[in-house]
Design a protein around this motif. Structure first.
Motif, PDB file in Angstrom:
ATOM      1  N   THR A   1       0.858  -1.185   0.000  1.00  0.00           N
ATOM      2  CA  THR A   1       0.000   0.000   0.000  1.00  0.00           C
ATOM      3  C   THR A   1       0.894   1.235   0.000  1.00  0.00           C
ATOM      4  N   TRP A   2       0.379   2.280  -0.620  1.00  0.00           N
ATOM      5  CA  TRP A   2       1.072   3.560  -0.740  1.00  0.00           C
ATOM      6  C   TRP A   2       0.043   4.669  -0.578  1.00  0.00           C
ATOM      7  N   HIS A   3       0.486   5.805  -0.103  1.00  0.00           N
ATOM      8  CA  HIS A   3      -0.366   6.993  -0.104  1.00  0.00           C
ATOM      9  C   HIS A   3       0.100   7.876  -1.249  1.00  0.00           C
ATOM     10  N   PHE A   4      -0.852   8.507  -1.907  1.00  0.00           N
ATOM     11  CA  PHE A   4      -0.570   9.326  -3.084  1.00  0.00           C
ATOM     12  C   PHE A   4      -1.110  10.733  -2.878  1.00  0.00           C
ATOM     13  N   CYS A   5      -0.289  11.712  -3.219  1.00  0.00           N
ATOM     14  CA  CYS A   5      -0.713  13.102  -3.311  1.00  0.00           C
ATOM     15  C   CYS A   5      -0.033  13.648  -4.553  1.00  0.00           C
ATOM     16  N   GLY A   6      -0.815  14.051  -5.531  1.00  0.00           N
ATOM     17  CA  GLY A   6      -0.219  14.500  -6.779  1.00  0.00           C
ATOM     18  C   GLY A   6      -0.931  15.708  -7.349  1.00  0.00           C
ATOM     19  N   LEU A   7      -0.162  16.533  -8.004  1.00  0.00           N
ATOM     20  CA  LEU A   7      -0.699  17.701  -8.686  1.00  0.00           C
ATOM     21  C   LEU A   7      -1.086  17.289 -10.102  1.00  0.00           C
ATOM     22  N   LEU A   8      -2.330  17.559 -10.468  1.00  0.00           N
ATOM     23  CA  LEU A   8      -2.839  17.192 -11.788  1.00  0.00           C
ATOM     24  C   LEU A   8      -3.515  18.386 -12.435  1.00  0.00           C
ATOM     25  N   LYS A   9      -3.520  18.349 -13.745  1.00  0.00           N
ATOM     26  CA  LYS A   9      -4.234  19.374 -14.504  1.00  0.00           C
ATOM     27  C   LYS A   9      -4.888  18.698 -15.700  1.00  0.00           C
ATOM     28  N   HIS A  10      -6.187  18.940 -15.862  1.00  0.00           N
ATOM     29  CA  HIS A  10      -6.923  18.406 -17.008  1.00  0.00           C
ATOM     30  C   HIS A  10      -7.018  19.504 -18.056  1.00  0.00           C
ATOM     31  N   GLY A  11      -6.320  19.326 -19.168  1.00  0.00           N
ATOM     32  CA  GLY A  11      -6.359  20.313 -20.246  1.00  0.00           C
ATOM     33  C   GLY A  11      -5.980  21.690 -19.753  1.00  0.00           C
ATOM     34  N   ASP A  12      -6.827  22.671 -20.063  1.00  0.00           N
ATOM     35  CA  ASP A  12      -6.577  24.050 -19.648  1.00  0.00           C
ATOM     36  C   ASP A  12      -7.291  24.399 -18.353  1.00  0.00           C
ATOM     37  N   ASN A  13      -7.918  23.423 -17.707  1.00  0.00           N
ATOM     38  CA  ASN A  13      -8.660  23.670 -16.471  1.00  0.00           C
ATOM     39  C   ASN A  13      -7.711  23.933 -15.308  1.00  0.00           C
ATOM     40  N   GLU A  14      -8.299  24.343 -14.203  1.00  0.00           N
ATOM     41  CA  GLU A  14      -7.533  24.613 -12.993  1.00  0.00           C
ATOM     42  C   GLU A  14      -6.843  23.353 -12.485  1.00  0.00           C
ATOM     43  N   ALA A  15      -5.658  23.549 -11.933  1.00  0.00           N
ATOM     44  CA  ALA A  15      -4.924  22.436 -11.347  1.00  0.00           C
ATOM     45  C   ALA A  15      -5.552  22.034 -10.016  1.00  0.00           C
ATOM     46  N   PHE A  16      -5.322  20.772  -9.621  1.00  0.00           N
ATOM     47  CA  PHE A  16      -5.835  20.303  -8.340  1.00  0.00           C
ATOM     48  C   PHE A  16      -4.888  19.260  -7.764  1.00  0.00           C
TER      49      PHE A  16
END
Length: 156
Positions: free
Chosen positions: A101-116
């Motif tokens: 098991t691992w914990h994940f926290c990642g910065l993502l961006k879908h196309g030109d939308n706001e990052a999350f």
């Protein structure tokens, strides 16, 4: 593990196996951050492996399906930065399978939308084949999204 090996050799082998699985996960994150490279991802999974998400992406079984899923992620996600922590790996006594098991926290961006920021937990099983560890089943349990308002620095 072989009964012909000493307890020390068995412990060293187990440590080497855990390190190999840690490196496998690092490669997985690298592939995801390499534009979800559909050609590279299948080299990390067993032929009958499964990638699944508790979110809208569902389950994908076998190399062809996993490769297609990652081609879709490539079209959907314009930027990603995967970070995994809190590794717990248990190698089976026979040394041929493991779970982690691992914990994940990642910065993502879908196309030109706001990052999350995406938060998840990876639940995985692994198999050792011809001396190499591979992912047999990866399950991404989605925990939440947090807007990354004002984040700058994307080249995508």
């Amino acid at each position: 593990m072989s009964t012909n090996t000493s307890p020390l050799e068995q412990r060293i082998t187990r440590l080497e196996d855990v390190e190999a699985i840690r490196r496998l996960k690092a490669l997985y994150c690298e592939v995801c951050d390499d534009d979800h490279n559909p050609d590279r991802i299948v080299s990390l999974f067993t032929e009958d492996g499964t990638w699944e998400s508790t979110g809208s992406h569902g389950a994908h079984n076998g190399h062809g399906s996993i490769q297609s899923a990652f081609a879709g992620f490539r079209d959907l996600i314009s930027f990603s930065q995967h970070n995994v922590t809190n590794l717990v790996v248990d190698v089976a006594d026979d040394g041929k399978s493991a779970q982690g098991t691992w914990h994940f926290c990642g910065l993502l961006k879908h196309g030109d939308n706001e990052a999350f920021w995406a938060l998840a937990r990876y639940e995985e099983t692994y198999r050792k084949s011809k001396g190499r560890w591979l992912i047999h089943h990866l399950r991404a349990v989605r925990l939440g999204y947090v807007p990354a308002s004002g984040f700058e620095g994307f080249d995508a």
